[in-house]
Scaffold this active site. Structure first.
Site, PDB file in Angstrom:
ATOM      1  N   GLU A 151     -38.126  -3.419 -23.456  1.00  0.00           N
ATOM      2  CA  GLU A 151     -37.914  -2.678 -24.699  1.00  0.00           C
ATOM      3  C   GLU A 151     -39.001  -1.620 -24.866  1.00  0.00           C
ATOM      4  OE1 GLU A 151     -39.529  -2.924 -28.475  1.00  0.00           O
ATOM      5  OE2 GLU A 151     -37.991  -4.355 -29.113  1.00  0.00           O
ATOM      6  N   SER A 177     -42.176  -7.221 -29.192  1.00  0.00           N
ATOM      7  CA  SER A 177     -41.298  -7.743 -28.131  1.00  0.00           C
ATOM      8  C   SER A 177     -41.359  -6.807 -26.929  1.00  0.00           C
ATOM      9  CB  SER A 177     -39.844  -7.800 -28.608  1.00  0.00           C
ATOM     10  OG  SER A 177     -39.720  -8.604 -29.744  1.00  0.00           O
ATOM     11  N   ARG A 211     -31.746  -1.544 -30.586  1.00  0.00           N
ATOM     12  CA  ARG A 211     -32.964  -0.957 -29.971  1.00  0.00           C
ATOM     13  C   ARG A 211     -32.624   0.285 -29.145  1.00  0.00           C
ATOM     14  NH1 ARG A 211     -34.486  -4.404 -33.072  1.00  0.00           N
ATOM     15  NH2 ARG A 211     -36.233  -5.842 -32.769  1.00  0.00           N
TER      16      ARG A 211
HETATM   17  P1  FAD Z   1     -44.925   5.121 -30.456  1.00  0.00           P
HETATM   18  O1  FAD Z   1     -45.282   3.874 -29.740  1.00  0.00           O
HETATM   19  O2  FAD Z   1     -46.019   6.087 -30.717  1.00  0.00           O
HETATM   20  O3  FAD Z   1     -43.764   5.850 -29.658  1.00  0.00           O
HETATM   21  C1  FAD Z   1     -42.646   5.129 -29.197  1.00  0.00           C
HETATM   22  C2  FAD Z   1     -41.684   6.106 -28.497  1.00  0.00           C
HETATM   23  O4  FAD Z   1     -41.150   7.029 -29.432  1.00  0.00           O
HETATM   24  C3  FAD Z   1     -42.382   6.964 -27.427  1.00  0.00           C
HETATM   25  O5  FAD Z   1     -41.437   7.211 -26.409  1.00  0.00           O
HETATM   26  C4  FAD Z   1     -42.707   8.244 -28.178  1.00  0.00           C
HETATM   27  O6  FAD Z   1     -42.820   9.365 -27.313  1.00  0.00           O
HETATM   28  C5  FAD Z   1     -41.508   8.366 -29.097  1.00  0.00           C
HETATM   29  N1  FAD Z   1     -41.817   9.037 -30.379  1.00  0.00           N
HETATM   30  C6  FAD Z   1     -42.687   8.610 -31.323  1.00  0.00           C
HETATM   31  N2  FAD Z   1     -42.663   9.436 -32.382  1.00  0.00           N
HETATM   32  C7  FAD Z   1     -41.755  10.416 -32.097  1.00  0.00           C
HETATM   33  C8  FAD Z   1     -41.284  11.565 -32.801  1.00  0.00           C
HETATM   34  N3  FAD Z   1     -41.743  11.895 -34.014  1.00  0.00           N
HETATM   35  N4  FAD Z   1     -40.357  12.350 -32.198  1.00  0.00           N
HETATM   36  C9  FAD Z   1     -39.880  12.034 -30.956  1.00  0.00           C
HETATM   37  N5  FAD Z   1     -40.307  10.968 -30.246  1.00  0.00           N
HETATM   38  C10 FAD Z   1     -41.214  10.157 -30.816  1.00  0.00           C
HETATM   39  N6  FAD Z   1     -39.990  -2.951 -33.364  1.00  0.00           N
HETATM   40  C11 FAD Z   1     -38.847  -3.358 -33.964  1.00  0.00           C
HETATM   41  O7  FAD Z   1     -37.797  -2.694 -33.847  1.00  0.00           O
HETATM   42  N7  FAD Z   1     -38.817  -4.500 -34.711  1.00  0.00           N
HETATM   43  C12 FAD Z   1     -39.893  -5.269 -34.892  1.00  0.00           C
HETATM   44  O8  FAD Z   1     -39.832  -6.284 -35.568  1.00  0.00           O
HETATM   45  C13 FAD Z   1     -41.112  -4.877 -34.265  1.00  0.00           C
HETATM   46  N8  FAD Z   1     -42.225  -5.632 -34.387  1.00  0.00           N
HETATM   47  C14 FAD Z   1     -43.380  -5.253 -33.775  1.00  0.00           C
HETATM   48  C15 FAD Z   1     -44.521  -6.057 -33.931  1.00  0.00           C
HETATM   49  C16 FAD Z   1     -45.714  -5.694 -33.339  1.00  0.00           C
HETATM   50  C17 FAD Z   1     -46.924  -6.573 -33.522  1.00  0.00           C
HETATM   51  C18 FAD Z   1     -45.788  -4.494 -32.591  1.00  0.00           C
HETATM   52  C19 FAD Z   1     -47.093  -4.054 -31.975  1.00  0.00           C
HETATM   53  C20 FAD Z   1     -44.674  -3.689 -32.407  1.00  0.00           C
HETATM   54  C21 FAD Z   1     -43.446  -4.070 -33.006  1.00  0.00           C
HETATM   55  N9  FAD Z   1     -42.280  -3.304 -32.862  1.00  0.00           N
HETATM   56  C22 FAD Z   1     -41.121  -3.680 -33.497  1.00  0.00           C
HETATM   57  C23 FAD Z   1     -42.278  -2.095 -32.021  1.00  0.00           C
HETATM   58  C24 FAD Z   1     -42.792  -0.829 -32.747  1.00  0.00           C
HETATM   59  O9  FAD Z   1     -43.490  -1.166 -33.909  1.00  0.00           O
HETATM   60  C25 FAD Z   1     -41.653   0.112 -33.117  1.00  0.00           C
HETATM   61  O10 FAD Z   1     -40.922   0.483 -31.975  1.00  0.00           O
HETATM   62  C26 FAD Z   1     -42.154   1.389 -33.801  1.00  0.00           C
HETATM   63  O11 FAD Z   1     -41.082   2.137 -34.316  1.00  0.00           O
HETATM   64  C27 FAD Z   1     -42.965   2.288 -32.867  1.00  0.00           C
HETATM   65  O12 FAD Z   1     -43.536   3.311 -33.656  1.00  0.00           O
HETATM   66  P2  FAD Z   1     -44.762   4.159 -33.142  1.00  0.00           P
HETATM   67  O13 FAD Z   1     -44.978   5.248 -34.138  1.00  0.00           O
HETATM   68  O14 FAD Z   1     -45.917   3.298 -32.859  1.00  0.00           O
HETATM   69  O15 FAD Z   1     -44.168   4.777 -31.809  1.00  0.00           O
HETATM   70  N1  EPU Z   2     -38.005 -18.558 -29.089  1.00  0.00           N
HETATM   71  C1  EPU Z   2     -38.426 -19.531 -28.204  1.00  0.00           C
HETATM   72  N2  EPU Z   2     -39.642 -19.366 -27.618  1.00  0.00           N
HETATM   73  C2  EPU Z   2     -40.452 -18.324 -27.890  1.00  0.00           C
HETATM   74  C3  EPU Z   2     -40.023 -17.326 -28.787  1.00  0.00           C
HETATM   75  C4  EPU Z   2     -38.775 -17.467 -29.389  1.00  0.00           C
HETATM   76  O1  EPU Z   2     -37.731 -20.485 -27.945  1.00  0.00           O
HETATM   77  O2  EPU Z   2     -41.549 -18.270 -27.332  1.00  0.00           O
HETATM   78  C5  EPU Z   2     -36.724 -18.751 -29.784  1.00  0.00           C
HETATM   79  C6  EPU Z   2     -36.996 -19.115 -31.258  1.00  0.00           C
HETATM   80  O3  EPU Z   2     -37.162 -20.478 -31.407  1.00  0.00           O
HETATM   81  C7  EPU Z   2     -35.756 -18.615 -31.950  1.00  0.00           C
HETATM   82  C8  EPU Z   2     -35.312 -17.418 -31.085  1.00  0.00           C
HETATM   83  O4  EPU Z   2     -36.007 -17.529 -29.846  1.00  0.00           O
HETATM   84  O5  EPU Z   2     -34.758 -19.593 -31.920  1.00  0.00           O
HETATM   85  C9  EPU Z   2     -35.580 -16.073 -31.730  1.00  0.00           C
HETATM   86  O6  EPU Z   2     -36.968 -15.915 -32.001  1.00  0.00           O
HETATM   87  P1  EPU Z   2     -37.513 -14.975 -33.179  1.00  0.00           P
HETATM   88  O7  EPU Z   2     -36.816 -15.275 -34.463  1.00  0.00           O
HETATM   89  O8  EPU Z   2     -38.998 -15.036 -33.152  1.00  0.00           O
HETATM   90  O9  EPU Z   2     -37.010 -13.524 -32.808  1.00  0.00           O
HETATM   91  P2  EPU Z   2     -36.944 -12.752 -31.434  1.00  0.00           P
HETATM   92  O10 EPU Z   2     -35.529 -12.692 -30.989  1.00  0.00           O
HETATM   93  O11 EPU Z   2     -37.948 -13.286 -30.475  1.00  0.00           O
HETATM   94  C10 EPU Z   2     -36.445 -10.460 -32.573  1.00  0.00           C
HETATM   95  C11 EPU Z   2     -36.908  -9.051 -32.406  1.00  0.00           C
HETATM   96  C12 EPU Z   2     -38.219  -8.830 -33.134  1.00  0.00           C
HETATM   97  C13 EPU Z   2     -37.989  -9.109 -34.613  1.00  0.00           C
HETATM   98  C14 EPU Z   2     -37.495 -10.560 -34.781  1.00  0.00           C
HETATM   99  C15 EPU Z   2     -37.122 -10.881 -36.208  1.00  0.00           C
HETATM  100  C16 EPU Z   2     -36.038  -8.211 -30.314  1.00  0.00           C
HETATM  101  C17 EPU Z   2     -36.333  -7.806 -28.906  1.00  0.00           C
HETATM  102  N3  EPU Z   2     -37.055  -8.712 -31.000  1.00  0.00           N
HETATM  103  O12 EPU Z   2     -37.407 -11.276 -31.911  1.00  0.00           O
HETATM  104  O13 EPU Z   2     -38.607  -7.471 -32.974  1.00  0.00           O
HETATM  105  O14 EPU Z   2     -39.155  -8.906 -35.364  1.00  0.00           O
HETATM  106  O15 EPU Z   2     -36.332 -10.761 -33.956  1.00  0.00           O
HETATM  107  O16 EPU Z   2     -35.939 -10.251 -36.532  1.00  0.00           O
HETATM  108  O17 EPU Z   2     -34.912  -8.028 -30.779  1.00  0.00           O
HETATM  109  C18 EPU Z   2     -39.878  -5.985 -31.615  1.00  0.00           C
HETATM  110  O18 EPU Z   2     -38.823  -5.373 -31.398  1.00  0.00           O
HETATM  111  O19 EPU Z   2     -40.981  -5.606 -31.157  1.00  0.00           O
HETATM  112  C19 EPU Z   2     -39.851  -7.192 -32.425  1.00  0.00           C
HETATM  113  C20 EPU Z   2     -40.931  -7.926 -32.674  1.00  0.00           C
END
Ligand code: FAD
Ligand code: EPU
Length: 338
Positions: free
Chosen positions: A334, A238, A164
């Site tokens: 994050e 997250s 991240r």
């Molecule tokens: P924004 O929110 O618009 O911007 C994020 C940051 O990047 C800001 O600081 C912005 O200024 C900067 N930025 C954006 N675009 C540019 C650009 N072109 N040039 C320079 N700076 C820029 N993330 C994960 O890693 N793994 C996951 O599994 C994951 N799951 C998610 C699930 C949900 C339901 C949600 C809501 C979010 C999740 N995220 C996850 C977080 C998010 O989706 C990612 O971080 C994504 O890359 C953000 O993209 P965005 O275009 O919305 O960025």
């Molecule tokens: N867990 C709990 N309680 C909860 C949530 C999770 O006990 O309320 C435990 C689960 O049981 C599991 C462990 O935590 O054993 C991990 O949970 P999960 O697989 O849901 O993944 P996570 O670590 O919570 C990370 C990323 C996610 C990504 C998933 C799948 C980070 C900060 N988050 O979540 O990314 O989608 O793994 O790879 O690394 C994001 O960055 O926004 C994001 C959603």
């Protein structure tokens, strides 16, 4: 190019926070970016590059100019015996780009299906899920230097990707606008189903032969079942990173809390599941006003309606304080706090 004043950002952030931008504009090409940054009125004020708004929390109105990145286009740059080099403009929606790759059998990004946001933000925090991070398939990116007004190319080493993390969140914060990202995708898929949930989901889908398409579908199913849909409940995924602790600290905690969830890292440390720590601290499903900790995934903070950004932020601080008090572990946010 239209520049709007005191423009609402509510529908431009997935938390649904009702903040405004002093100025707001949408840019569709490099010339427009250059033009807006050269205008004297906008050259010396704060700038925020906005993608899908899915990884930020507005805690106040933005006193500057918001540039919504709408650069579009996906291109197969070249291919060799083993790889496709696929370039996407920054304003493409990430999931649509992944679907393009999945459809064309460009292998690698299928585990990253359904992550919200745009391609341009994907290198910012080296997005990751289900055992894959973009750094695994990244080739290079182009970024516009805001002060020099030049386009520069960064390879993976220059991006300093980590969990991240990237150079754009640290040393080069607010200095560049990422305009395109190129991925090096394989012609010989190596399916990554190390996350057990993928295997279980494939089995319940009745899939015998793994494919890029079936893995993408399995990941989408898992994500839909676990994570709140921002179209229904405001959130940014997250809210905290999973914290890394030294092995000794993990073993010490494990003696007191045998159920603690941790994963060994290559450097000998252990990554703890922050969701588990937060749940055990009693926060899962709790709300303070409209700000809440999600009832299925404690790592996700949510806006149940009209929470202010400061209310979500204050809740995050309370969660961090509880985890620190109970486990002696510091959580790090994050989500980008604006
Ligand atoms: P924004 O929110 O618009 O911007 C994020 C940051 O990047 C800001 O600081 C912005 O200024 C900067 N930025 C954006 N675009 C540019 C650009 N072109 N040039 C320079 N700076 C820029 N993330 C994960 O890693 N793994 C996951 O599994 C994951 N799951 C998610 C699930 C949900 C339901 C949600 C809501 C979010 C999740 N995220 C996850 C977080 C998010 O989706 C990612 O971080 C994504 O890359 C953000 O993209 P965005 O275009 O919305 O960025
Ligand atoms: N867990 C709990 N309680 C909860 C949530 C999770 O006990 O309320 C435990 C689960 O049981 C599991 C462990 O935590 O054993 C991990 O949970 P999960 O697989 O849901 O993944 P996570 O670590 O919570 C990370 C990323 C996610 C990504 C998933 C799948 C980070 C900060 N988050 O979540 O990314 O989608 O793994 O790879 O690394 C994001 O960055 O926004 C994001 C959603």
């Amino acid at each position: 190019m239209k520049v709007l004043e005191n423009h609402s950002l509510k529908k431009f952030n997935t938390f649904g926070i009702d903040a405004t931008a002093r100025y707001f504009t949408e840019v569709s090409n490099l010339e427009e970016i250059r033009e807006i940054l050269c205008e004297s009125k906008f050259s010396a004020i704060n700038r925020l590059i906005l993608g899908g708004g899915s990884n930020l929390l507005f805690t106040k109105n933005f006193d500057g100019i918001v540039l919504k990145n709408n650069l579009k286009g996906i291109e197969l740059l070249k291919e060799d015996a083993d790889f496709y080099y696929v370039k996407s403009a920054a304003g493409e929606v990430w999931h649509e780009f992944v679907m393009h790759c999945v459809k064309n059998n460009y292998a690698g990004l299928e585990n990253l299906s359904l992550i919200p946001g745009n391609v341009g933000a994907s290198p910012m925090q080296n997005i990751g899920a289900y055992g894959v991070e973009i750094k695994d398939f990244f080739y290079e990116l182009e970024a516009f230097h805001i002060l020099d007004k030049t386009l520069q190319t960064f390879n993976a080493a220059q991006c300093k990707f980590g969990y991240r993390e990237s150079v754009f969140k640290r040393e080069l914060k607010n200095q560049f606008i990422i305009t395109s990202v190129t991925f090096k995708l394989s012609k010989h898929p190596q399916f990554n189903t190390s996350y057990g949930a993928i295997e279980t989901e494939l089995a319940s889908m009745g899939i015998q032969e793994k494919s890029i398409q079936s893995i993408s579908a399995a990941v989408c199913n898992i994500r839909r079942s676990k994570l709140p849909n921002p179209a229904e409940i405001g959130n940014a995924g997250s809210f905290f990173k999973n914290p890394e602790v030294v092995k000794g600290k993990y073993e010490f905690l494990k003696m007191q809390y045998p159920g603690i969830v941790g994963y060994d890292l290559e450097n000998g440390n252990v990554k703890l599941a922050a969701g588990w720590l937060i749940e055990q601290s009693g926060w899962k499903g709790k709300t303070i006003g409209d700000a809440g900790v999600h009832k299925l995934q404690a790592l996700v903070l949510v806006n149940y309606g009209n929470a202010k950004g400061t209310e979500i932020f204050d809740l995050s601080q309370k969660v961090m304080d509880s985890v620190k008090e109970k486990f002696g572990v510091e959580l790090e946010r994050e989500v980008n706090i604006i």
